[in-house]
Design an enzyme around this catalytic site. Structure first.
Site, PDB file in Angstrom:
ATOM      1  N   ARG A  69       0.858  -1.201   0.000  1.00 64.98           N
ATOM      2  CA  ARG A  69       0.000   0.000   0.000  1.00 64.98           C
ATOM      3  C   ARG A  69       0.888   1.242   0.000  1.00 64.98           C
ATOM      4  NH1 ARG A  69      -4.162  -0.291   4.664  1.00 64.98           N
ATOM      5  NH2 ARG A  69      -5.131  -1.891   3.368  1.00 64.98           N
ATOM      6  N   ARG A 138      -2.276   6.502   9.743  1.00 64.22           N
ATOM      7  CA  ARG A 138      -2.116   6.086   8.339  1.00 64.22           C
ATOM      8  C   ARG A 138      -2.338   7.253   7.385  1.00 64.22           C
ATOM      9  NH1 ARG A 138      -4.746   0.184   8.033  1.00 64.22           N
ATOM     10  NH2 ARG A 138      -3.553  -0.773   9.702  1.00 64.22           N
ATOM     11  N   LYS A 214      -4.578   0.467  14.725  1.00 59.91           N
ATOM     12  CA  LYS A 214      -4.504   1.435  13.623  1.00 59.91           C
ATOM     13  C   LYS A 214      -5.183   2.754  14.000  1.00 59.91           C
ATOM     14  CE  LYS A 214      -6.732  -1.370  10.745  1.00 59.91           C
ATOM     15  NZ  LYS A 214      -7.633  -1.967   9.742  1.00 59.91           N
ATOM     16  N   LYS A 216      -6.682   6.530  12.149  1.00 54.13           N
ATOM     17  CA  LYS A 216      -7.000   7.144  10.852  1.00 54.13           C
ATOM     18  C   LYS A 216      -7.460   8.590  10.999  1.00 54.13           C
ATOM     19  CE  LYS A 216      -8.081   2.715   8.819  1.00 54.13           C
ATOM     20  NZ  LYS A 216      -9.070   1.867   8.151  1.00 54.13           N
ATOM     21  N   CYS A 435     -15.216  -3.437  -1.107  1.00 60.56           N
ATOM     22  CA  CYS A 435     -13.835  -3.681  -0.699  1.00 60.56           C
ATOM     23  C   CYS A 435     -13.236  -4.755  -1.601  1.00 60.56           C
ATOM     24  CB  CYS A 435     -13.804  -4.141   0.748  1.00 60.56           C
ATOM     25  SG  CYS A 435     -14.426  -5.817   0.936  1.00 60.56           S
ATOM     26  N   CYS A 441      -7.758 -10.939  -0.099  1.00 59.60           N
ATOM     27  CA  CYS A 441      -7.900 -10.616   1.325  1.00 59.60           C
ATOM     28  C   CYS A 441      -8.047 -11.890   2.154  1.00 59.60           C
ATOM     29  CB  CYS A 441      -9.097  -9.703   1.544  1.00 59.60           C
ATOM     30  SG  CYS A 441      -9.290  -9.344   3.303  1.00 59.60           S
ATOM     31  N   CYS A 480     -16.464  -8.999   4.616  1.00 57.05           N
ATOM     32  CA  CYS A 480     -16.492  -9.408   6.028  1.00 57.05           C
ATOM     33  C   CYS A 480     -16.868  -8.172   6.843  1.00 57.05           C
ATOM     34  CB  CYS A 480     -15.129  -9.984   6.443  1.00 57.05           C
ATOM     35  SG  CYS A 480     -13.929  -8.737   6.934  1.00 57.05           S
ATOM     36  N   CYS A 484     -14.191  -2.325   5.305  1.00 51.50           N
ATOM     37  CA  CYS A 484     -13.233  -1.546   4.528  1.00 51.50           C
ATOM     38  C   CYS A 484     -13.873  -0.598   3.501  1.00 51.50           C
ATOM     39  CB  CYS A 484     -12.242  -2.467   3.839  1.00 51.50           C
ATOM     40  SG  CYS A 484     -11.256  -3.407   5.022  1.00 51.50           S
TER      41      CYS A 484
HETATM   42 FE1  SRM Z   1      -9.292  -2.434   5.529  1.00 49.93          FE
HETATM   43  C1  SRM Z   1      -7.959  -5.087   7.109  1.00 49.93           C
HETATM   44  C2  SRM Z   1      -8.316  -3.592   2.568  1.00 49.93           C
HETATM   45  C3  SRM Z   1      -9.999   0.579   4.173  1.00 49.93           C
HETATM   46  C4  SRM Z   1     -11.177  -1.642   8.291  1.00 49.93           C
HETATM   47  N1  SRM Z   1      -8.254  -4.036   4.954  1.00 49.93           N
HETATM   48  C5  SRM Z   1      -7.748  -5.006   5.763  1.00 49.93           C
HETATM   49  C6  SRM Z   1      -6.844  -5.962   4.983  1.00 49.93           C
HETATM   50  C7  SRM Z   1      -5.456  -5.422   5.036  1.00 49.93           C
HETATM   51  C8  SRM Z   1      -6.934  -7.448   5.383  1.00 49.93           C
HETATM   52  C9  SRM Z   1      -5.957  -7.952   6.388  1.00 49.93           C
HETATM   53  O1  SRM Z   1      -5.798  -7.375   7.475  1.00 49.93           O
HETATM   54  O2  SRM Z   1      -5.365  -8.987   6.097  1.00 49.93           O
HETATM   55  C10 SRM Z   1      -7.466  -5.776   3.568  1.00 49.93           C
HETATM   56  C11 SRM Z   1      -6.545  -6.068   2.397  1.00 49.93           C
HETATM   57  C12 SRM Z   1      -7.339  -6.561   1.219  1.00 49.93           C
HETATM   58  C13 SRM Z   1      -6.585  -6.592  -0.033  1.00 49.93           C
HETATM   59  O3  SRM Z   1      -6.366  -7.707  -0.563  1.00 49.93           O
HETATM   60  O4  SRM Z   1      -6.212  -5.542  -0.553  1.00 49.93           O
HETATM   61  C14 SRM Z   1      -8.036  -4.378   3.672  1.00 49.93           C
HETATM   62  N2  SRM Z   1      -9.068  -1.618   3.733  1.00 49.93           N
HETATM   63  C15 SRM Z   1      -8.737  -2.293   2.609  1.00 49.93           C
HETATM   64  C16 SRM Z   1      -8.906  -1.433   1.370  1.00 49.93           C
HETATM   65  C17 SRM Z   1      -7.881  -1.707   0.288  1.00 49.93           C
HETATM   66  C18 SRM Z   1     -10.336  -1.634   0.844  1.00 49.93           C
HETATM   67  C19 SRM Z   1     -10.608  -1.068  -0.528  1.00 49.93           C
HETATM   68  O5  SRM Z   1     -11.196  -1.833  -1.291  1.00 49.93           O
HETATM   69  O6  SRM Z   1     -10.283   0.070  -0.833  1.00 49.93           O
HETATM   70  C20 SRM Z   1      -8.822  -0.037   2.022  1.00 49.93           C
HETATM   71  C21 SRM Z   1      -7.423   0.483   2.113  1.00 49.93           C
HETATM   72  C22 SRM Z   1      -7.400   1.845   2.710  1.00 49.93           C
HETATM   73  C23 SRM Z   1      -6.061   2.508   2.731  1.00 49.93           C
HETATM   74  O7  SRM Z   1      -5.615   2.968   1.683  1.00 49.93           O
HETATM   75  O8  SRM Z   1      -5.480   2.624   3.808  1.00 49.93           O
HETATM   76  C24 SRM Z   1      -9.329  -0.345   3.420  1.00 49.93           C
HETATM   77  N3  SRM Z   1     -10.313  -0.779   6.160  1.00 49.93           N
HETATM   78  C25 SRM Z   1     -10.584   0.314   5.385  1.00 49.93           C
HETATM   79  C26 SRM Z   1     -11.595   1.102   6.007  1.00 49.93           C
HETATM   80  C27 SRM Z   1     -12.220   2.362   5.420  1.00 49.93           C
HETATM   81  C28 SRM Z   1     -11.525   3.620   5.846  1.00 49.93           C
HETATM   82  O9  SRM Z   1     -10.545   3.572   6.584  1.00 49.93           O
HETATM   83  O10 SRM Z   1     -11.972   4.673   5.426  1.00 49.93           O
HETATM   84  C29 SRM Z   1     -11.953   0.461   7.178  1.00 49.93           C
HETATM   85  C30 SRM Z   1     -13.084   0.885   8.133  1.00 49.93           C
HETATM   86  C31 SRM Z   1     -12.776   2.069   8.951  1.00 49.93           C
HETATM   87  C32 SRM Z   1     -12.088   1.674  10.206  1.00 49.93           C
HETATM   88  O11 SRM Z   1     -10.864   1.539  10.183  1.00 49.93           O
HETATM   89  O12 SRM Z   1     -12.769   1.442  11.205  1.00 49.93           O
HETATM   90  C33 SRM Z   1     -11.127  -0.720   7.269  1.00 49.93           C
HETATM   91  N4  SRM Z   1      -9.491  -3.193   7.399  1.00 49.93           N
HETATM   92  C34 SRM Z   1     -10.361  -2.765   8.352  1.00 49.93           C
HETATM   93  C35 SRM Z   1     -10.305  -3.666   9.483  1.00 49.93           C
HETATM   94  C36 SRM Z   1     -11.145  -3.554  10.771  1.00 49.93           C
HETATM   95  C37 SRM Z   1     -10.545  -2.668  11.770  1.00 49.93           C
HETATM   96  C38 SRM Z   1     -11.281  -2.685  13.073  1.00 49.93           C
HETATM   97  O13 SRM Z   1     -11.335  -1.661  13.734  1.00 49.93           O
HETATM   98  O14 SRM Z   1     -11.801  -3.718  13.474  1.00 49.93           O
HETATM   99  C39 SRM Z   1      -9.367  -4.670   9.146  1.00 49.93           C
HETATM  100  C40 SRM Z   1      -8.945  -5.862  10.011  1.00 49.93           C
HETATM  101  C41 SRM Z   1      -8.028  -5.479  11.115  1.00 49.93           C
HETATM  102  O15 SRM Z   1      -7.524  -4.366  11.209  1.00 49.93           O
HETATM  103  O16 SRM Z   1      -7.802  -6.364  11.935  1.00 49.93           O
HETATM  104  C42 SRM Z   1      -8.895  -4.347   7.821  1.00 49.93           C
HETATM  105 FE1  SF4 Z   2     -11.038  -7.938   3.499  1.00 46.78          FE
HETATM  106 FE2  SF4 Z   2     -13.066  -7.670   5.135  1.00 46.78          FE
HETATM  107 FE3  SF4 Z   2     -11.655  -5.541   4.435  1.00 46.78          FE
HETATM  108 FE4  SF4 Z   2     -13.213  -6.643   2.682  1.00 46.78          FE
HETATM  109  S1  SF4 Z   2     -13.901  -5.711   4.593  1.00 46.78           S
HETATM  110  S2  SF4 Z   2     -11.067  -6.047   2.325  1.00 46.78           S
HETATM  111  S3  SF4 Z   2     -13.105  -8.767   3.197  1.00 46.78           S
HETATM  112  S4  SF4 Z   2     -10.911  -7.217   5.622  1.00 46.78           S
END
Ligand code: SRM
Ligand code: SF4
Length: 581
Positions: A69, A138, A214, A216, A435, A441, A480, A484
């Site tokens: 990323r 981030r 994390k 944000k 997402c 993922c 899930c 995201c």
């Molecule tokens: Fe996310 C984890 C993709 C925005 C909440 N996110 C992941 C991971 C890295 C899976 C992992 O931990 O193994 C995913 C990688 C998938 C892949 O193959 O690319 C992933 N998140 C993404 C992206 C690429 C989704 C997209 O389609 O655009 C976004 C990348 C953002 C960036 O450039 O930094 C992305 N993730 C978000 C957002 C939205 C936002 O931030 O505006 C959220 C919800 C907001 C928040 O943080 O509460 C988000 N991602 C999560 C979570 C749950 C965090 C939590 O509080 O429980 C995880 C899992 C974790 O952290 O354990 C996660």
């Molecule tokens: Fe993966 Fe769940 Fe985030 Fe979708 S919402 S990219 S399935 S961690």
């Protein structure tokens, strides 16, 4: 301490055994502990889930590769940087570029032996991947139209300033990825902390355990809430008077992630904590980060986000702590009004006479298909473009800062490569996000990016029949419950539960200012049209003037209103109203 805290503790400021792991050619993977540390360097170990069973059968190790990323504060890249991202995608990754929901680039499918070169070349393109993931602040997001007004330029500068100030200072990133071959330890210089709460020499703000989870940060300029400010840990709402930013309302405690079946975890909207002057904004960010470092939960990772700290301390208690760290009080918040989230498409002209073209990119995936050579088209545009490329917070792209004289040339290329701002899509599609989910993922329970476009095609029939194809309704899908694509603030949301099975949520506010509520659990993909169709038709027939879909489903009792994150799981639906329907 949770397992991750122990890994950080033993990591020597994020070094771990990464250098050794990268040199080990006997496996495509890194050690388990190191895979937690690579996140701080912007890297996730993944495997191709489509071929996981087949490889297991053949007793082969999973097809490991890495997602990288790239941090892009405020989402702005030069055409040269775009060309480099395109080149790296083809040279080391899977030939696509992923524009994320947080204004960043992602590469998928980089194998271990190419990791170091890819990260080094990203740095040569004047981007980095440090802190794109991990338990630190981030990528800082803001509206991607810095030239729409003077105000937009100022928030872009603030995004960069916060991003720089809260970057980890450890030399590990440079030592591991940007080794110049001299054998010398790379020196990293950043501006010193502002507040008098110095931690360690190597990490004066974070200390050796970094944050519990994390973190944000976003900046919004009303009336647009394109960055979904209430979904983030820390937010700044620009307060504009006489075309000048007089300060920011500061929001804290938002977040989306939760776990199915665990009521201790829930999405939560950020609350407004107070108002700060522009010159105080970076210090406020430092104070909020330190407050979370001191008070966040380090035992239970599932409850470690800032949203749970704010929930536990209460907004007043949290504000008191931030003010103690700052050494002064925040002012009372000022009035503001958001009118929408999402992006606006097509050409716009700014106050300086420059043009900007926002285009819809389905789920942020930049690639070529036979019918739509988008990636090639954007490459050709980048070769002649003198302005910039701006990533939006909704996985879309803006070709920014086009001069009047250059506009016809860009328009010609847009036409040649069939790139149209909205590509004739329905308003629902333009307001959609999914997402990544499968196949990369590791946490996905269901398809998302590969399924939502087809689902919308099915729903487009219903929208057409109901005369709603030009009515904006936000729809989001995630594979899930981690959230995201920020699903819990979409008017319609699908959250993966299992293969082709989703929980359906309804009733969020159109401006991203109200959470939705579970309408139906474990819906099969094939049943979605049949379930949503009647509600959409009811909306077309009995909505009030200007009433948004999310407000309508609440008024009609399809779901109850979610007033607060901790109510999210309560009172799933109003059963009498459902029966009536
Ligand atoms: Fe996310 C984890 C993709 C925005 C909440 N996110 C992941 C991971 C890295 C899976 C992992 O931990 O193994 C995913 C990688 C998938 C892949 O193959 O690319 C992933 N998140 C993404 C992206 C690429 C989704 C997209 O389609 O655009 C976004 C990348 C953002 C960036 O450039 O930094 C992305 N993730 C978000 C957002 C939205 C936002 O931030 O505006 C959220 C919800 C907001 C928040 O943080 O509460 C988000 N991602 C999560 C979570 C749950 C965090 C939590 O509080 O429980 C995880 C899992 C974790 O952290 O354990 C996660
Ligand atoms: Fe993966 Fe769940 Fe985030 Fe979708 S919402 S990219 S399935 S961690």
């Amino acid at each position: 301490m949770s397992a991750n805290e122990k890994i950080k503790d033993a990591s020597n400021y994020l070094r771990g055994t990464l250098l050794e792991g990268l040199a080990d050619t006997s496996t495509g993977a890194l050690s388990d502990d190191d895979t937690q540390l690579t996140k701080f360097h912007g890297i996730y170990q993944q495997d191709d889930r489509d071929i996981r069973p087949e490889r297991r059968k053949k007793k082969l190790e999973p097809a490991y590769s890495f997602m990288i990323r790239v941090r892009v504060p405020g989402g702005v890249s030069s055409p040269e940087q775009w060309l480099e991202m395109d080149r790296l995608a083809h040279t080391y990754a899977n030939g696509t570029l992923k524009l994320t929901t947080r204004q960043a680039y992602q590469f998928h499918g980089v194998i271990k032996t190419n990791l170091k070169t890819t990260v080094a070349e990203i740095n040569e393109a004047l981007f980095d991947t440090l802190a794109a993931c991990g338990d630190v602040n981030r990528n800082v997001m803001c509206n991607p139209n810095p030239d729409e007004s003077e105000v937009h330029g100022e928030i872009q500068d603030l995004a960069k300033a916060i991003s720089n100030h809260l970057s980890p200072r450890t030399g590990a990133y440079h030592e591991i990825w940007i080794d110049d071959g001299s054998g010398e330890k790379q020196k990293v210089t950043y501006d010193p902390p502002i507040l008098d709460h110095f931690d360690t020499e190597e990490e004066p703000i974070y200390g050796k355990h970094y944050l519990p989870r994390k973190f944000k940060t976003v900046i919004a300029v009303p009336p647009s809430n394109d960055v979904d400010i209430f979904a983030h840990c820390l937010g700044y709402i620009a307060i504009v008077e006489n075309k000048k930013i007089v300060g920011y309302n500061v929001t804290v405690g938002g977040g989306m992630g939760m776990t199915h079946g665990s009521e201790d975890t829930f999405p939560r909207l950020a609350e407004v904590m107070g108002f700060c002057k522009p010159e105080q904004a970076v210090a406020v960010a430092e104070a909020v980060v330190i407050a979370q470092k001191l008070h966040g939960n380090r035992k239970e990772r599932k409850n470690a986000r800032l949203k749970y700290t704010v929930e536990r301390m209460g907004i007043d208690g949290f504000r008191d702590e931030v003010e103690r760290l700052l050494g002064y009080k925040l002012q009372k918040a000022k009035p503001f009004k958001f009118e929408h989230n999402g992006d606006r498409f097509g050409w716009t002209e700014d106050h300086k006479g420059k043009f900007h073209y926002t285009m819809f990119i389905s789920n942020g995936r930049v690639l070529d298909t036979e019918d739509y050579p988008m990636m090639t088209g954007l490459r050709e545009i980048a070769k002649i473009h003198k302005g910039d490329f701006r990533l939006t917070a909704n996985q879309n792209l803006q070709i920014g800062n086009v001069s009047k004289s250059a506009k016809p040339k860009i328009e010609k290329l847009l036409k040649e490569y069939k790139i149209f701002g909205s590509n004739g899509a329905s308003a629902m599609r333009l307001n959609s996000m999914a997402c990544v989910a499968l196949p990369t993922c590791g946490l996905a329970l269901a398809e998302s990016e590969r399924y939502l476009p087809d689902l919308i095609t099915e729903l487009d029939d219903v929208l057409d029949d109901a005369g709603l194809s030009q009515d904006a309704i936000t729809i989001r899908m995630t594979g899930c419950p981690n959230g995201c694509a920020r699903p819990y603030i979409a008017e319609i949301a699908f959250v993966g539960r299992g293969p082709a099975t989703y929980n359906l949520y309804l009733g969020a506010g159109f401006c991203g200012d109200r959470l939705n509520k579970l309408y139906k659990e474990s819906v099969k993909a094939g049943d979605i049209k049949g379930i949503l169709g009647p509600i959409i038709r009811d909306y077309a027939l009995s909505r009030e003037d200007g009433e948004r879909f999310g407000d309508f489903v609440v008024r009609k009792g399809y779901v109850n209103k979610t007033e607060h994150g901790h109510d999210f799981h309560n009172d799933l639906k109003t059963s009498e109203a459902l029966e009536a329907v």
